[in-house]
Design a protein around this motif. Sequence first.
Motif, PDB file in Angstrom:
ATOM      1  N   GLY A 168     -46.716 101.463   8.112  1.00 15.41           N
ATOM      2  CA  GLY A 168     -46.354 102.792   7.647  1.00 15.41           C
ATOM      3  C   GLY A 168     -46.751 103.902   8.598  1.00 15.41           C
ATOM      4  O   GLY A 168     -46.927 105.052   8.177  1.00 15.41           O
ATOM      5  N   ILE A 169     -46.870 103.596   9.873  1.00 16.44           N
ATOM      6  CA  ILE A 169     -47.250 104.592  10.883  1.00 16.44           C
ATOM      7  C   ILE A 169     -45.984 105.257  11.410  1.00 16.44           C
ATOM      8  O   ILE A 169     -45.087 104.593  11.933  1.00 16.44           O
ATOM      9  CB  ILE A 169     -48.024 103.932  12.042  1.00 16.44           C
ATOM     10  CG1 ILE A 169     -49.310 103.294  11.525  1.00 16.44           C
ATOM     11  CG2 ILE A 169     -48.342 104.958  13.127  1.00 16.44           C
ATOM     12  CD1 ILE A 169     -50.026 102.423  12.558  1.00 16.44           C
ATOM     13  N   THR A 170     -45.901 106.568  11.264  1.00 13.62           N
ATOM     14  CA  THR A 170     -44.678 107.281  11.641  1.00 13.62           C
ATOM     15  C   THR A 170     -44.873 108.279  12.780  1.00 13.62           C
ATOM     16  O   THR A 170     -43.887 108.809  13.295  1.00 13.62           O
ATOM     17  CB  THR A 170     -44.120 108.042  10.428  1.00 13.62           C
ATOM     18  OG1 THR A 170     -45.110 108.966   9.944  1.00 13.62           O
ATOM     19  CG2 THR A 170     -43.739 107.080   9.310  1.00 13.62           C
ATOM     20  N   ASN A 171     -46.114 108.528  13.188  1.00 13.18           N
ATOM     21  CA  ASN A 171     -46.363 109.546  14.220  1.00 13.18           C
ATOM     22  C   ASN A 171     -46.511 108.937  15.612  1.00 13.18           C
ATOM     23  O   ASN A 171     -47.379 109.317  16.396  1.00 13.18           O
ATOM     24  CB  ASN A 171     -47.593 110.381  13.869  1.00 13.18           C
ATOM     25  CG  ASN A 171     -48.856 109.551  13.707  1.00 13.18           C
ATOM     26  OD1 ASN A 171     -48.792 108.353  13.414  1.00 13.18           O
ATOM     27  ND2 ASN A 171     -50.006 110.192  13.885  1.00 13.18           N
ATOM     28  N   ILE A 172     -45.656 107.949  15.923  1.00 17.91           N
ATOM     29  CA  ILE A 172     -45.659 107.351  17.251  1.00 17.91           C
ATOM     30  C   ILE A 172     -44.264 107.421  17.851  1.00 17.91           C
ATOM     31  O   ILE A 172     -43.257 107.515  17.142  1.00 17.91           O
ATOM     32  CB  ILE A 172     -46.113 105.880  17.230  1.00 17.91           C
ATOM     33  CG1 ILE A 172     -45.110 105.016  16.452  1.00 17.91           C
ATOM     34  CG2 ILE A 172     -47.514 105.731  16.686  1.00 17.91           C
ATOM     35  CD1 ILE A 172     -44.893 103.654  17.028  1.00 17.91           C
ATOM     36  N   GLU A 173     -44.226 107.401  19.168  1.00 16.57           N
ATOM     37  CA  GLU A 173     -43.001 107.210  19.930  1.00 16.57           C
ATOM     38  C   GLU A 173     -43.273 106.133  20.969  1.00 16.57           C
ATOM     39  O   GLU A 173     -44.430 105.851  21.298  1.00 16.57           O
ATOM     40  CB  GLU A 173     -42.580 108.500  20.638  1.00 16.57           C
ATOM     41  CG  GLU A 173     -42.206 109.645  19.724  1.00 16.57           C
ATOM     42  CD  GLU A 173     -41.798 110.876  20.527  1.00 16.57           C
ATOM     43  OE1 GLU A 173     -40.787 110.795  21.273  1.00 16.57           O
ATOM     44  OE2 GLU A 173     -42.501 111.889  20.436  1.00 16.57           O
ATOM     45  N   THR A 174     -42.215 105.522  21.484  1.00 12.52           N
ATOM     46  CA  THR A 174     -42.376 104.539  22.545  1.00 12.52           C
ATOM     47  C   THR A 174     -41.525 104.939  23.741  1.00 12.52           C
ATOM     48  O   THR A 174     -40.469 105.565  23.599  1.00 12.52           O
ATOM     49  CB  THR A 174     -41.967 103.130  22.086  1.00 12.52           C
ATOM     50  OG1 THR A 174     -40.571 103.109  21.768  1.00 12.52           O
ATOM     51  CG2 THR A 174     -42.785 102.693  20.881  1.00 12.52           C
ATOM     52  N   LYS A 175     -42.017 104.564  24.927  1.00 11.72           N
ATOM     53  CA  LYS A 175     -41.287 104.863  26.158  1.00 11.72           C
ATOM     54  C   LYS A 175     -41.520 103.730  27.152  1.00 11.72           C
ATOM     55  O   LYS A 175     -42.666 103.408  27.476  1.00 11.72           O
ATOM     56  CB  LYS A 175     -41.786 106.190  26.759  1.00 11.72           C
ATOM     57  CG  LYS A 175     -41.037 106.627  28.000  1.00 11.72           C
ATOM     58  CD  LYS A 175     -39.637 107.109  27.668  1.00 11.72           C
ATOM     59  CE  LYS A 175     -38.923 107.679  28.882  1.00 11.72           C
ATOM     60  NZ  LYS A 175     -37.541 108.117  28.549  1.00 11.72           N
ATOM     61  N   VAL A 176     -40.432 103.135  27.625  1.00  8.40           N
ATOM     62  CA  VAL A 176     -40.531 102.103  28.642  1.00  8.40           C
ATOM     63  C   VAL A 176     -40.681 102.780  29.999  1.00  8.40           C
ATOM     64  O   VAL A 176     -39.789 103.521  30.438  1.00  8.40           O
ATOM     65  CB  VAL A 176     -39.280 101.194  28.640  1.00  8.40           C
ATOM     66  CG1 VAL A 176     -39.363 100.173  29.771  1.00  8.40           C
ATOM     67  CG2 VAL A 176     -39.123 100.500  27.294  1.00  8.40           C
ATOM     68  N   CYS A 177     -41.806 102.550  30.656  1.00  7.57           N
ATOM     69  CA  CYS A 177     -42.055 103.146  31.969  1.00  7.57           C
ATOM     70  C   CYS A 177     -43.255 102.465  32.607  1.00  7.57           C
ATOM     71  O   CYS A 177     -44.009 101.756  31.941  1.00  7.57           O
ATOM     72  CB  CYS A 177     -42.299 104.649  31.875  1.00  7.57           C
ATOM     73  SG  CYS A 177     -43.761 105.119  30.933  1.00  7.57           S
ATOM     74  N   SER A 178     -43.422 102.699  33.874  1.00  8.56           N
ATOM     75  CA  SER A 178     -44.581 102.180  34.591  1.00  8.56           C
ATOM     76  C   SER A 178     -45.701 103.207  34.561  1.00  8.56           C
ATOM     77  O   SER A 178     -45.457 104.419  34.648  1.00  8.56           O
ATOM     78  CB  SER A 178     -44.210 101.868  36.042  1.00  8.56           C
ATOM     79  OG  SER A 178     -45.345 101.430  36.767  1.00  8.56           O
ATOM     80  N   GLY A 179     -46.933 102.736  34.462  1.00  8.64           N
ATOM     81  CA  GLY A 179     -48.072 103.645  34.393  1.00  8.64           C
ATOM     82  C   GLY A 179     -48.293 104.451  35.648  1.00  8.64           C
ATOM     83  O   GLY A 179     -48.967 105.488  35.597  1.00  8.64           O
ATOM     84  N   ASP A 180     -47.737 104.017  36.776  1.00  6.29           N
ATOM     85  CA  ASP A 180     -47.932 104.781  38.011  1.00  6.29           C
ATOM     86  C   ASP A 180     -46.753 105.702  38.312  1.00  6.29           C
ATOM     87  O   ASP A 180     -46.663 106.271  39.390  1.00  6.29           O
ATOM     88  CB  ASP A 180     -48.204 103.851  39.199  1.00  6.29           C
ATOM     89  CG  ASP A 180     -47.192 102.716  39.309  1.00  6.29           C
ATOM     90  OD1 ASP A 180     -46.157 102.773  38.625  1.00  6.29           O
ATOM     91  OD2 ASP A 180     -47.452 101.768  40.072  1.00  6.29           O
ATOM     92  N   ASP A 181     -45.859 105.862  37.333  1.00  4.59           N
ATOM     93  CA  ASP A 181     -44.739 106.798  37.481  1.00  4.59           C
ATOM     94  C   ASP A 181     -44.359 107.294  36.087  1.00  4.59           C
ATOM     95  O   ASP A 181     -43.328 106.933  35.536  1.00  4.59           O
ATOM     96  CB  ASP A 181     -43.554 106.099  38.156  1.00  4.59           C
ATOM     97  CG  ASP A 181     -42.401 107.048  38.472  1.00  4.59           C
ATOM     98  OD1 ASP A 181     -42.637 108.268  38.504  1.00  4.59           O
ATOM     99  OD2 ASP A 181     -41.274 106.558  38.668  1.00  4.59           O
ATOM    100  N   LEU A 182     -45.198 108.141  35.530  1.00  6.73           N
ATOM    101  CA  LEU A 182     -45.045 108.568  34.136  1.00  6.73           C
ATOM    102  C   LEU A 182     -44.000 109.678  34.009  1.00  6.73           C
ATOM    103  O   LEU A 182     -44.055 110.670  34.735  1.00  6.73           O
ATOM    104  CB  LEU A 182     -46.390 109.058  33.597  1.00  6.73           C
ATOM    105  CG  LEU A 182     -47.503 108.002  33.538  1.00  6.73           C
ATOM    106  CD1 LEU A 182     -48.832 108.649  33.188  1.00  6.73           C
ATOM    107  CD2 LEU A 182     -47.157 106.907  32.532  1.00  6.73           C
ATOM    108  N   PRO A 183     -43.065 109.554  33.071  1.00  4.36           N
ATOM    109  CA  PRO A 183     -41.984 110.539  32.913  1.00  4.36           C
ATOM    110  C   PRO A 183     -42.377 111.697  31.999  1.00  4.36           C
ATOM    111  O   PRO A 183     -41.617 112.077  31.094  1.00  4.36           O
ATOM    112  CB  PRO A 183     -40.863 109.694  32.308  1.00  4.36           C
ATOM    113  CG  PRO A 183     -41.585 108.706  31.450  1.00  4.36           C
ATOM    114  CD  PRO A 183     -42.861 108.381  32.196  1.00  4.36           C
ATOM    115  N   PHE A 184     -43.562 112.261  32.220  1.00  2.00           N
ATOM    116  CA  PHE A 184     -44.060 113.344  31.383  1.00  2.00           C
ATOM    117  C   PHE A 184     -44.503 114.504  32.267  1.00  2.00           C
ATOM    118  O   PHE A 184     -44.926 114.317  33.414  1.00  2.00           O
ATOM    119  CB  PHE A 184     -45.237 112.869  30.528  1.00  2.00           C
ATOM    120  CG  PHE A 184     -44.951 111.618  29.738  1.00  2.00           C
ATOM    121  CD1 PHE A 184     -44.010 111.623  28.724  1.00  2.00           C
ATOM    122  CD2 PHE A 184     -45.614 110.440  30.021  1.00  2.00           C
ATOM    123  CE1 PHE A 184     -43.733 110.468  28.000  1.00  2.00           C
ATOM    124  CE2 PHE A 184     -45.352 109.274  29.318  1.00  2.00           C
ATOM    125  CZ  PHE A 184     -44.402 109.284  28.303  1.00  2.00           C
TER     126      PHE A 184
END
Length: 253
Positions: free
Chosen positions: A96-112
């Motif tokens: 019942g956890i609703t406050n998450i998102e997921t993103k496929v990416c590499s940790g050494d090239d973060l899309p944020f």
Amino acid sequence: MSSADEIRDAQRARWAGLSASWEKWASIILDQLGPVGAAIIERLDLADDQRHLDIASGTGEPGLSIAKLVPNGSVMLTDLVPEMLEIASRRARAQGITNIETKVCSGDDLPFSDATFDSVSVRFGYMFFPDLAQATAEFARVLKPGGRLCAAVWVKPEENAWTTIAMQAIATETVVARLDPDGPNMFRCAAPGAVSALYEGAGLRDIAEWDIDLELVTRSPEQYWEMTSEHVSLVAARFSRSTSRRGSGSGNT
């Protein structure tokens, strides 16, 4: 020497192949690694409205546990392997956890963007990034000023008998190649101060390292062997390589 892209491609394929085993053995893995997640959560000093980034999330921990503690905040789960994040999403829905998102990416090239997150966690993914300094710089870049970063890495092989016992057993049947100490592997960041040096190089301050004792509990030696050979990347890779070599040299089935 393999390029960073080649390393990531190989890791993506390897961990995709291990994802079903991580789901299969989830209860034992969660019990074993629970103290690490608890220690990470304690050091992050979470606020109710925390915006948190969990890197190399795998099947979701400690990100899902953090999400429960920040009901007015959010958690971004990232991983190189979509199959892992699919498991994390299923686990979130089941709880019942609703406050998450997921993103496929590499940790050494973060899309944020810069300074996006109040806190960052990396549980046992750090040592697998092709360029550790670049990855750490990315963690620091997306972290807000005053935010906290907490990572967990494995210490020396001799202090992790649950892995080395299986490796020693494999070595009795086949030649096991030595690990590249500077390449991505389970014990790459084992030396005391290794992670602290990376943090300092990325401009982070107020750094501390500490040890956490873990215990792997299985019903029997047989279950230990089955579980370890199926889900531990180091053991599974060597076991698969050993089986392949033995099979290729025989004309009998």
